[in-house]
Design an enzyme around this catalytic site. Structure first.
Site, PDB file in Angstrom:
ATOM      1  CG  ASN A 213      -6.854  -3.948   1.520  1.00  0.00           C
ATOM      2  OD1 ASN A 213      -6.469  -5.044   1.889  1.00  0.00           O
ATOM      3  ND2 ASN A 213      -7.747  -3.235   2.222  1.00  0.00           N
ATOM      4  CG  ASP A 282      -8.474   4.051   4.625  1.00  0.00           C
ATOM      5  OD1 ASP A 282      -8.734   3.697   5.804  1.00  0.00           O
ATOM      6  OD2 ASP A 282      -7.332   3.987   4.131  1.00  0.00           O
ATOM      7  CE  LYS A 344      -6.283   5.030  12.973  1.00  0.00           C
ATOM      8  NZ  LYS A 344      -7.065   4.166  12.108  1.00  0.00           N
TER       9      LYS A 344
HETATM   10  O1  PMT Z   1      -3.193  -9.585   5.870  1.00  0.00           O
HETATM   11  P1  PMT Z   1      -1.744  -9.756   5.502  1.00  0.00           P
HETATM   12  O2  PMT Z   1      -1.545  -9.998   4.017  1.00  0.00           O
HETATM   13  O3  PMT Z   1      -1.046 -10.758   6.354  1.00  0.00           O
HETATM   14  O4  PMT Z   1      -1.016  -8.346   5.763  1.00  0.00           O
HETATM   15  C1  PMT Z   1      -0.903  -7.856   7.071  1.00  0.00           C
HETATM   16  C2  PMT Z   1      -1.131  -6.345   7.134  1.00  0.00           C
HETATM   17  C3  PMT Z   1      -0.015  -5.626   6.393  1.00  0.00           C
HETATM   18  C4  PMT Z   1      -2.481  -5.977   6.498  1.00  0.00           C
HETATM   19  C5  PMT Z   1      -1.151  -5.971   8.649  1.00  0.00           C
HETATM   20  O5  PMT Z   1       0.086  -6.291   9.232  1.00  0.00           O
HETATM   21  C6  PMT Z   1      -1.473  -4.509   8.881  1.00  0.00           C
HETATM   22  O6  PMT Z   1      -0.616  -3.645   8.827  1.00  0.00           O
HETATM   23  N1  PMT Z   1      -2.764  -4.208   9.147  1.00  0.00           N
HETATM   24  C7  PMT Z   1      -3.262  -2.837   9.266  1.00  0.00           C
HETATM   25  C8  PMT Z   1      -3.489  -2.275   7.910  1.00  0.00           C
HETATM   26  C9  PMT Z   1      -4.035  -0.854   7.964  1.00  0.00           C
HETATM   27  O7  PMT Z   1      -5.162  -0.649   7.571  1.00  0.00           O
HETATM   28  O8  PMT Z   1      -3.242   0.030   8.528  1.00  0.00           O
HETATM   29  P2  PMT Z   1      -3.623   1.611   8.690  1.00  0.00           P
HETATM   30  O9  PMT Z   1      -2.342   2.222   9.067  1.00  0.00           O
HETATM   31  O10 PMT Z   1      -4.335   2.104   7.485  1.00  0.00           O
HETATM   32  O11 PMT Z   1      -4.641   1.620   9.893  1.00  0.00           O
HETATM   33  C10 PMT Z   1      -4.249   1.844  11.248  1.00  0.00           C
HETATM   34  C11 PMT Z   1      -5.095   1.018  12.179  1.00  0.00           C
HETATM   35  O12 PMT Z   1      -6.452   1.428  12.132  1.00  0.00           O
HETATM   36  C12 PMT Z   1      -5.091  -0.461  11.877  1.00  0.00           C
HETATM   37  O13 PMT Z   1      -5.081  -1.132  13.110  1.00  0.00           O
HETATM   38  C13 PMT Z   1      -6.426  -0.680  11.154  1.00  0.00           C
HETATM   39  O14 PMT Z   1      -6.952  -2.001  11.364  1.00  0.00           O
HETATM   40  C14 PMT Z   1      -7.295   0.358  11.832  1.00  0.00           C
HETATM   41  N2  PMT Z   1      -8.367   0.860  10.971  1.00  0.00           N
HETATM   42  C15 PMT Z   1      -8.075   1.509   9.807  1.00  0.00           C
HETATM   43  C16 PMT Z   1      -9.103   2.019   9.052  1.00  0.00           C
HETATM   44  C17 PMT Z   1     -10.435   1.848   9.476  1.00  0.00           C
HETATM   45  N3  PMT Z   1     -11.449   2.315   8.771  1.00  0.00           N
HETATM   46  N4  PMT Z   1     -10.679   1.206  10.608  1.00  0.00           N
HETATM   47  C18 PMT Z   1      -9.673   0.713  11.361  1.00  0.00           C
HETATM   48  O15 PMT Z   1      -9.928   0.119  12.415  1.00  0.00           O
END
Ligand code: PMT
Length: 409
Positions: A213, A282, A344
């Protein structure tokens, strides 16, 4: 006065000049190191007449620097490097002669050169005979240095080694240390062990292709720096990015979600706070082809399997961790973030709207809201470095009251 220690990991260059008070600097160096500071010592030639460099080498565990034109020392940490390395130069004791040379801006030995070459604050703890202290020239020099924003620590007044009584005694080590605390940041996360995930993950399709991504790692790296600046011990588990890890951060590089999971579970055992800022893929291909896939057919179907949710795995293996997640959303930002906070089982979630091209993924700007189950704070679009500082400013008190409730609850 009880003040919390914010000296952990601070780089203090301790300058010692020619004064009988130099013996007190041994205790000062020892105490700074006990408080977690990284201490390097520079002695003027006349200081070595009062106490040996070997004493400070043994105390600090590092070679003591004494001369400007030392080829051997320049091959290690050269003088400009040393000036840049220091978060603070502390000259204790500072003799009348040194104070005069400092005020004139001379660079006639290693210590004065370092003082000229550094951008960091300089603190001086004067030590001299009471008549020398009272002398008009010394007073003019001290006044001028105060006006130039040098930090003046002491002197104390009392019995002097020469038999006189009056002002000019170097402050005792604990008093010098108390005066140093305000020179550094709040220490809001002093000695807290924090693990942060950052960047994207890459999920191999074959030896040359992968799923990933647009995460650049900028947000996570900025958070790592803000945590170090707040006094924390930081481990950054980073997916592939083009960034250099901030100073003082233990950086573990990983590629895939499974590698990130592995590193996270290991680091979590030694962490107080876990911050998941990574954009974890994911899904991953069920198997990665061992050879490059040929483009013989017009279409290709990939069989994907869901990656483990790293932050959920971490919180279930370490329920006593304070867990902070990010929510990258393109719609219903706060509602979706609240759902993720609960689903979570997180203590805090930072919501960012990634539907706008100037914010979120890849760019230098982010616009966030920080949510707990009973509070919400928002920050307008700002540089990620400022966003990171803002997050830590809000996160630290939430963490500390959570910890207090856990201990007494
Ligand atoms: O890296 P940059 O270009 O600076 O951009 C920053 C960012 C936009 C990536 C960052 O600010 C951000 O939002 N990171 C989380 C991205 C994400 O995967 O969000 P999510 O809503 O899909 O996931 C929710 C949470 O679960 C996040 O804390 C993620 O790290 C965690 N997660 C998600 C999927 C997975 N398999 N394991 C996880 O731990």
């Amino acid at each position: 006065m009880a003040t919390s220690n914010n000296l952990n990991q601070r780089r203090i260059l301790l300058g010692i000049t020619g004064s009988v008070a130099a013996y007190k600097s041994a205790e000062l160096a020892r105490e700074l190191i006990r408080l977690g500071a990284d201490v390097r010592v520079v002695m003027t030639e006349s200081a070595t007449a009062f106490i040996t460099p070997l004493t400070f080498q043994a105390l600090s565990g590092h070679a003591v620097h004494t001369t400007l034109l030392d080829e051997e020392a320049e091959r290690g940490m050269g003088h400009i490097e040393l000036a840049k390395w220091a978060d603070l130069i502390l000259v204790a004791p500072a003799s009348a002669n040194f104070i005069a040379r400092l005020n004139q801006g001379l660079a006639d030995d290693l210590l004065t050169t370092l003082c000229l070459a550094t951008d960091s604050p300089i603190a001086i703890a004067p030590a001299m005979n009471q008549a020398m202290w009272r002398d008009q020239s010394t007073q003019e020099n001290i006044h001028a240095l105060s006006n130039k924003n040098f930090h003046l620590l002491g002197p104390a007044s009392g019995d002097q080694a020469c038999g006189d009584t009056g002002p000019g005694r170097m402050l005792e080590a604990p008093d010098i240390i108390q005066s140093l605390y305000p020179l550094f940041n709040s220490g809001a996360l002093q000695n807290v062990n924090i693990t942060i995930t950052a960047g994207p993950t890459q999920e191999a399709i074959d030896p040359v292709r992968y799923l990933s991504n647009h995460s650049s790692g900028k947000m996570g790296y900025a958070l790592a720096k803000a945590c170090v600046d707040a006094g924390a011990n930081v481990t950054l588990i980073s997916g592939p990015t083009s960034l250099t890890a901030p100073d003082r951060v233990n950086c573990i590089h990983v590629l895939s979600a499974l590698e990130m999971l592995d590193a996270s579970l290991t680091q979590a055992t030694n962490s107080h706070i876990f911050i998941a800022c990574a954009a974890v893929a994911d899904y991953r291909p069920v198997t990665a082809a061992s050879q490059k896939i040929k483009k013989d057919s017009d279409s290709l179907t990939l069989n994907l399997v869901k990656n483990p949710d790293i932050i959920s795995e971490v919180t279930s293996s370490q329920p006593s961790l304070f867990a902070v997640g990010f929510a990258a959303e393109t719609e219903n930002l706060l509602k979706n973030a609240e759902k993720k906070l609960a689903r979570k089982n997180l203590d805090v979630i930072v919501a960012n709207d990634v539907s706008q091209s100037h914010c979120g993924f890849g760019v230098d700007i982010n616009e966030v809201a920080l949510l707990t189950k009973d509070s919400k704070h928002s920050l307008p679009a700002s540089p990620k470095t400022a966003v990171a500082e803002w997050i830590i400013e809000h996160l630290a008190p939430i963490y500390h009251s959570w910890k207090t409730n856990k201990t007494h609850g």
